[in-house]
Scaffold this motif. Sequence first.
Motif, short mmCIF file in Angstrom:
data_model
loop_
_atom_site.label_atom_id
_atom_site.label_comp_id
_atom_site.label_asym_id
_atom_site.label_seq_id
_atom_site.Cartn_x
_atom_site.Cartn_y
_atom_site.Cartn_z
N ARG A 69 -6.57 0.65 -4.07
CA ARG A 69 -7.31 1.86 -3.71
C ARG A 69 -6.93 3.00 -4.66
NH1 ARG A 69 -7.46 3.90 2.22
NH2 ARG A 69 -8.99 5.21 1.15
N PRO A 105 3.67 9.64 8.55
CA PRO A 105 2.46 9.40 7.74
C PRO A 105 2.86 8.88 6.36
CG PRO A 105 2.46 11.62 8.67
CD PRO A 105 3.83 11.06 8.89
N GLN A 106 1.98 8.08 5.76
CA GLN A 106 2.26 7.51 4.44
C GLN A 106 1.00 7.53 3.59
OE1 GLN A 106 3.65 3.62 5.41
NE2 GLN A 106 5.75 4.26 5.76
N THR A 107 1.18 7.51 2.27
CA THR A 107 0.02 7.49 1.38
C THR A 107 -0.75 6.19 1.54
OG1 THR A 107 1.52 6.73 -0.36
CG2 THR A 107 0.91 9.05 -0.39
N SER A 108 -2.07 6.31 1.49
CA SER A 108 -2.94 5.15 1.71
C SER A 108 -3.63 4.71 0.42
CB SER A 108 -4.00 5.47 2.77
OG SER A 108 -4.80 6.57 2.34
N SER A 131 -6.96 13.54 4.51
CA SER A 131 -7.50 12.45 5.32
C SER A 131 -7.81 11.22 4.47
CB SER A 131 -8.77 12.91 6.05
OG SER A 131 -9.82 13.16 5.13
N GLU A 132 -8.10 11.43 3.18
CA GLU A 132 -8.38 10.31 2.28
C GLU A 132 -7.10 9.69 1.72
OE1 GLU A 132 -11.27 8.86 1.31
OE2 GLU A 132 -12.27 10.04 2.85
N ARG A 141 0.83 -1.20 0.00
CA ARG A 141 0.00 0.00 0.00
C ARG A 141 0.87 1.25 0.00
NH1 ARG A 141 -4.60 -0.49 -1.52
NH2 ARG A 141 -5.60 -1.53 0.22
N ARG A 160 -2.34 7.99 5.57
CA ARG A 160 -2.62 7.26 6.80
C ARG A 160 -1.51 7.55 7.82
NH1 ARG A 160 -0.63 2.89 3.64
NH2 ARG A 160 1.23 1.90 4.55
N ARG A 161 -1.89 7.54 9.07
CA ARG A 161 -0.92 7.81 10.13
C ARG A 161 -0.73 6.54 10.96
NH1 ARG A 161 -0.24 13.09 9.76
NH2 ARG A 161 -1.90 14.33 8.82
N PRO A 162 0.36 5.81 10.72
CA PRO A 162 0.57 4.51 11.39
C PRO A 162 0.71 4.66 12.90
CG PRO A 162 2.09 4.82 9.55
CD PRO A 162 1.45 6.14 9.81
N LYS A 163 0.23 3.64 13.61
CA LYS A 163 0.38 3.58 15.06
C LYS A 163 1.57 2.71 15.42
CE LYS A 163 -4.58 4.03 15.89
NZ LYS A 163 -5.78 3.38 16.47
#
Length: 515
Positions: free
Chosen positions: A131, A169-172, A146-147, A100, A150-153
């Motif tokens: 996606r 953060p990385q592109t989702s 926001s679309e 992803r 994504r912000r990984p945990k």
Amino acid sequence: MEDSQAKRVPHLPWMRNPVDINLYEECPFGLLPCLDPRLEEALQKIGIQSLFPVQVAVWQETIGPGAFERDICVNSPTGSGKTLAYALPIVQMLSTRKIRCLRALVVLPTRDLAVQVKEVFATIASAVGLRVGLAVGQSSLADEISELIRRPKLEMCSSFDPDDIQMEPQTSVDILVATPGRLMDHINTTKGFSLEHLCYLVVDETDRLLREAYQSWLPTVIQLTCSNDQALFDHARLGPSISGSLATIRRSGVERGFKGKSYPRLVKMILSATLTQDPSKLSQLDLHHPLLLTSGERRYKLPEKLECYKLICISKLKPLYLVALLQDLRGEKCIVFTSSVESTHRLCTLLNFFGDLPCKISEYSRRQHQSLRSKTLKTFRKGKIEVLVATDAMTRGMDVEGIRNVINYDMPAYVKTYIHRAGRTARAGQTGRCFTLLRKDETKRFSKMLQKINNNSCNLHSLPADSIEELRPIYSSALKKLKGCVESETARKSGISAKSVKSSDRKKGKDRMKE
């Protein structure tokens, strides 16, 4: 006699021996090599049972023996199926690696066209778990972020590799469809937005995107992807001892999917119905051993099943010729093209003052807010509006099913414009007609324009004289209403401007009191 431009040999050697798309035939899915069954099923669900020649040609040069070894350039008439021609092989290739990150970027000149292309991708991409994102400025930048991001945990575990920790953060999305301006917004300001994993770059409507600077988006994208490729090469050559930023490149968990594999070069696909032959423009793309796919020898070509007509009009009565023609077409779906935003607005307003037209008419131009344009286009697609009066913002790539006629109310200034306007009808093997309204002094220039596309079959279309005369009383009344409407709009704009000035003056006064 053929036009000298048609005879001219392209300056670039790779453009002199193209692959002729006409040598390919429409191909059922059962005969198409290597097509993923999930994609076949997704296409069949939307009523597609086979691929058009341009789609087969691109498939053979990407998924077939060509296998993306060269950059692909497609010069094919409007309505021939170019969008699916690049969407299908890209989705097929991306589906083979479950990673992803942003790996395909499609750039288009207008929002509405980008939305249309995104829908094509989304239809097939979801079938293989990919996606698709959209960056066009229809929503706020924050909503787009926001679309797309994504912000990984951070997950705690007993043993871990520090190189695998993902805090950034990385592109989702796997595929992004964008307009140049909003693309640059994300490149410059969005944390986590990166092109470092990009495998495919599609430049659709290439001639227009190369003609307009759009915040230098192209050199920026090329520079970012080229620098990544060079960094990867250096990292592989120098090994883990390399210091600085090169030592830490591509350390997120995403890159583990590429471990032990040679990272692919950036593949470019450029497409247009009127692809430029200008070396200085094409050089901006930094193409890799490009392969040209084109329909026939001529650079400019109209859809095969298009019928062309011209109407010679008395200049002062030109709107009456249009009204009489619309009455003759009896509610068939049409686009009427004008030369400017102002002309579009006035003509649409005037037509709506004619009481008994057999169709509903709406305006489509940059004068309107994007949300209103999108709503109008949606209504037009559904058939609730039969006639759209539009500027050339509608000419590029827009695909609306069932458009039977294109009417050039104002003669296009350039042959490219004529081709893109006419290409809104007779799409995907369907029939269609293009009417051009001309003053007598425009006929010679129009004939020269048609010679550039070797179109000698533009027939004269005549309307009964009494059909024009019958409209004169209604026309006089409509003109008076139009004049009143224009005066009212001008007064309203002046009032808004006056309010703005007074508000500004009051603010300045308050500021002076504070000093």
